[in-house]
Enzyme design. Structure first.
Site, PDB file in Angstrom:
ATOM      1  N   GLU A  82       0.787  -1.093  -0.171  1.00 32.30           N
ATOM      2  CA  GLU A  82      -0.136   0.040  -0.018  1.00 32.30           C
ATOM      3  C   GLU A  82       0.767   1.315  -0.046  1.00 32.30           C
ATOM      4  OE1 GLU A  82      -3.915   0.442   2.311  1.00 32.30           O
ATOM      5  OE2 GLU A  82      -2.681   2.062   3.337  1.00 32.30           O
TER       6      GLU A  82
ATOM      7  N   VAL B  52      -0.684   9.028  -1.554  1.00 29.39           N
ATOM      8  CA  VAL B  52      -0.161   9.972  -2.291  1.00 29.39           C
ATOM      9  C   VAL B  52       0.782  11.021  -1.511  1.00 29.39           C
ATOM     10  CG1 VAL B  52      -1.092  11.917  -4.070  1.00 29.39           C
ATOM     11  CG2 VAL B  52      -2.247   9.737  -3.483  1.00 29.39           C
TER      12      VAL B  52
ATOM     13  N   ARG C 299     -15.799   4.052   4.026  1.00 27.45           N
ATOM     14  CA  ARG C 299     -16.589   5.140   4.811  1.00 27.45           C
ATOM     15  C   ARG C 299     -15.669   6.235   4.978  1.00 27.45           C
ATOM     16  NH1 ARG C 299     -18.328   6.450  10.772  1.00 27.45           N
ATOM     17  NH2 ARG C 299     -16.239   6.964  10.742  1.00 27.45           N
TER      18      ARG C 299
ATOM     19  N   ASP D  54     -12.533   8.559   7.225  1.00 27.54           N
ATOM     20  CA  ASP D  54     -12.517   9.256   8.596  1.00 27.54           C
ATOM     21  C   ASP D  54     -13.217  10.516   8.619  1.00 27.54           C
ATOM     22  OD1 ASP D  54     -10.765   7.185   9.881  1.00 27.54           O
ATOM     23  OD2 ASP D  54      -9.138   8.102   8.765  1.00 27.54           O
TER      24      ASP D  54
ATOM     25  N   ALA E  34     -20.112   2.400   4.340  1.00 25.45           N
ATOM     26  CA  ALA E  34     -19.512   2.138   3.235  1.00 25.45           C
ATOM     27  C   ALA E  34     -20.249   1.075   2.341  1.00 25.45           C
ATOM     28  CB  ALA E  34     -18.092   1.384   3.774  1.00 25.45           C
TER      29      ALA E  34
ATOM     30  N   TYR F 191     -11.947  -4.608  11.332  1.00 26.99           N
ATOM     31  CA  TYR F 191     -11.326  -3.849  12.417  1.00 26.99           C
ATOM     32  C   TYR F 191     -11.176  -5.199  13.498  1.00 26.99           C
ATOM     33  CZ  TYR F 191     -12.389   0.542  10.002  1.00 26.99           C
ATOM     34  OH  TYR F 191     -12.296   1.448   8.979  1.00 26.99           O
TER      35      TYR F 191
ATOM     36  N   GLN G 169      -7.458  -3.388   9.557  1.00 24.91           N
ATOM     37  CA  GLN G 169      -6.809  -2.529  10.091  1.00 24.91           C
ATOM     38  C   GLN G 169      -5.355  -3.309  10.719  1.00 24.91           C
ATOM     39  OE1 GLN G 169      -7.781  -1.011  13.655  1.00 24.91           O
ATOM     40  NE2 GLN G 169      -7.459   1.282  13.230  1.00 24.91           N
TER      41      GLN G 169
ATOM     42  N   TYR H 126       1.718  -2.472   4.645  1.00 24.78           N
ATOM     43  CA  TYR H 126       1.624  -0.650   4.599  1.00 24.78           C
ATOM     44  C   TYR H 126       2.799  -0.339   4.509  1.00 24.78           C
ATOM     45  CZ  TYR H 126      -3.198  -1.716   6.349  1.00 24.78           C
ATOM     46  OH  TYR H 126      -4.457  -2.337   6.481  1.00 24.78           O
TER      47      TYR H 126
END
Length: 600
Positions: free
Chosen positions: A22, A25, A116, A118, A136, A158, A189, A282
């Site tokens: 992942e 940008v 959805r 934050d 979502a 989660y 997550q 990540y």
């Protein structure tokens, strides 16, 4: 290809676990350009199944979110990477969602992570925007309604509870609603409590959710970042993590090494659990930490996997854009500038090139730089000065090229990508040319029947043979051109094009309008592949781009009132000629191009 299809295809034939990366940008244009290079490099060294690109942070819109779709499009079209686009409901009316989905669709992206999102950075409570979606699951349902089964849709989960809902049964029910709305896979997550995660996987399956579960793995790079991310996501820190990291918290190198060991141990336990066969790392746009994890898990590809990589069936990376998937020919002039070449041809349609050949000069669009919509000079002024300083003499220019050839520079104004070992056999000649005032731009060695699985020169399907003609492109002092043209007059073994800034063209090609294949391959059961060519109109288009690059480089010095560097670039533009030579005798053992140039 859809993520679930790609993972299923792999795991049907191999028990080896897979992985993905992942990225987010960057905030600056230069950061985006550097990220492209890092994504490309990480792909070449690890072959992830896919990458994903986050939506904008903090619920902001406009340029940053637009860059998400641009980054996905570039990853698909230029880098040839299977890509998944994050898409959130935060500050996103349906019209903006439609725009993002269309851009993803047009680029060939078939994977969306529907979130959805934050709350916007200035709000404490999440609320839908006017004309947007509340959950979502609503976004998932909308994507299914608009695009049917075109997209694989992922959703978030989660394992340690959502910050706004800690009830585990309610969270499982919300997850099930998203799957029932049409989601195909789950990305979780971050977490570090592996026993809790495995128990959560058991509960997910017991709840009737059967789609693939992909754990989100966050490398540990510094102690402060580790704590900050855990606090931000309300992530439980196992006792042995704290006991291992807290005593060495002030030594970043030790923290990264020990943190990597802890994460590797966690990942191995996940893979041994039977619930997980794919890891999603990540990266935080970093390279070393995720690659260390993969190496210690023994997940990096073998030599055979590199050879059989379906994206590497040509000497250049094939595009995954649906309009370019059949592309099999490119002019060699853009060998080191794939971004500008793909941008230049992005608006061309496949019906103009029925054989998938985007390099065909018959297109009325060919050579029009206004169509590019892309900065030809990829570096910011600050980065350009950092890389190439302020050259004052031709010797300075020559030394820059020599540094690039020796691996001391990763790029030049006209070469976006680092050199590979293909040029090693030419290195002595290339360095000598630059020391003698001939500035080399692009080259390839002669190859006569190397196996297609050769580590340096190989490409294409296995059990084949590849061939190349020796090729050299360079800047020649104008006063030497007449001698070169006289020597090559009527010579069909060594053919050339030469052009100056004012479009004065000379050549000895018997038919300059026809393409000269300079790379080709012979493979069992299929026609000859000719993926790299030289042709007149392509060269004329490249000439326009090349001199524009020099003008853009000069503009940096104009802003700084650096008259010596300005005069040097003016000399490079006005007193030198852009030349390419092909030695068509690919069976010869003599370096005839270099021998010729030494006589000038």
């Amino acid at each position: 290809m859809k993520i679930t299809d790609k993972l299923q295809k792999h795991h049907d034939v191999s028990p080896k676990a897979t992985f993905s990366f992942e990225y987010f940008v960057p905030k600056t244009t230069q950061g985006v350009q550097n990220l492209y290079d890092r994504m490309d490099r990480m792909y070449q060294s690890s072959l992830p199944q896919f990458i994903d690109v986050t939506w904008n942070a903090g619920g902001q819109t406009s340029k940053l979110s637009q860059s998400s779709t641009e980054l996905v499009s570039t990853a698909q079209s230029v880098l040839g990477l299977e890509t998944c686009l994050h898409l959130t409901c935060t500050n996103m009316p349906v019209s903006d969602i439609d725009d993002a989905l269309k851009e993803a669709y047009d680029s060939g992206c078939q994977n969306i992570l529907a979130l959805r999102g934050d709350p916007p950075s200035n709000d404490y409570k999440w609320e839908p925007c006017k004309g947007g979606f509340l959950y979502a699951k609503d976004l998932v349902a909308y994507i299914r309604l608009k695009y049917g089964n075109h997209f694989d849709i992922g959703v978030a989960a989660y394992p340690e509870g959502h910050p706004e809902e800690k009830d585990s049964i309610k969270n499982l029910n919300y997850l099930k609603q998203k799957i029932d709305a049409g989601a195909n896979f789950i990305i979780t997550q971050m977490f570090y409590d592996v026993d809790n995660f495995i128990n959560w996987c058991h509960n997910v399956r017991q709840f009737g959710i059967e789609v693939p579960i992909i754990p989100g793995i966050m490398p540990i790079t510094t102690y402060s970042a580790f704590l900050r991310r855990c606090q931000w996501g309300s992530i439980n820190i196992p006792l042995h993590f704290s006991q291992s990291l807290e005593p060495i918290k002030d030594d970043d190198e030790l923290v990264r090494a020990k943190g990597t060991d802890l994460v590797v141990e966690m990942c191995q336990k996940l893979l041994d659990s039977g619930y997980i066969n794919h890891l999603h790392l990540y990266t935080m746009n970093l390279e070393k930490a995720p690659m260390m994890i993969l190496e210690l898990l023994d997940l990096l590809p073998t030599e055979a996997e590199f050879i059989n990589d379906p994206v590497s069936v040509l000497p250049w990376r094939k595009s995954l854009n649906p309009q370019r998937r059949n592309e099999e020919v490119r002019p060699i002039f853009w060998q080191r500038r794939p971004y500008s070449y793909v941008a230049r041809t992005s608006q061309w349609t496949i019906d103009e090139f029925p054989n998938g050949r985007f390099g065909d000069s018959s297109s009325p669009a060919f050579g029009d730089l206004d169509l590019v919509g892309y900065s030809l000079f990829r570096q910011s002024p600050q980065k350009a000065l950092q890389l190439w300083s302020t050259p004052k003499t031709m010797q300075d220019i020559s030394q820059l090229v020599i540094n690039y050839l020796q691996g001391k520079l990763v790029c030049l104004p006209w070469s976006d990508t680092p050199l590979n070992h293909e040029v090693d056999t030419l290195l002595t000649h290339l360095i000598m040319m630059n020391k003698n005032g001939i500035i080399t731009i692009n080259s390839q060695p002669r190859i006569n029947g190397e196996r297609s699985n050769d580590k340096i020169h190989g490409w294409g399907p296995k059990d084949g043979y590849v061939y190349q003609k020796q090729y050299l492109e360079f800047l020649l002092p104008r006063e030497k051109l007449s001698k070169l043209t006289e020597i090559l007059k009527g010579n069909e073994i060594m053919t050339y094009f030469a052009i100056d800034f004012n479009d004065n063209l000379s050549t000895n090609h018997p038919d300059g309008s026809k393409a000269n294949a300079v790379t080709w391959g012979i493979f069992p059961g299929r026609e000859v592949l000719q993926p790299t060519i030289v042709e007149k109109v392509s060269f004329l288009a490249w000439k326009e781009e090349f001199y524009r690059i020099l003008e853009d480089w000069k503009s940096i010095f104009i802003k700084d009132n650096d008259n010596e560097s300005i005069q040097l670039l003016n000399s490079l533009i006005n007193d030198y000629v852009l030349v390419n030579i092909v030695d068509n005798d690919f069976v010869s053992t003599e370096d005839q191009i270099f021998t010729l140039l030494m006589t000038l």
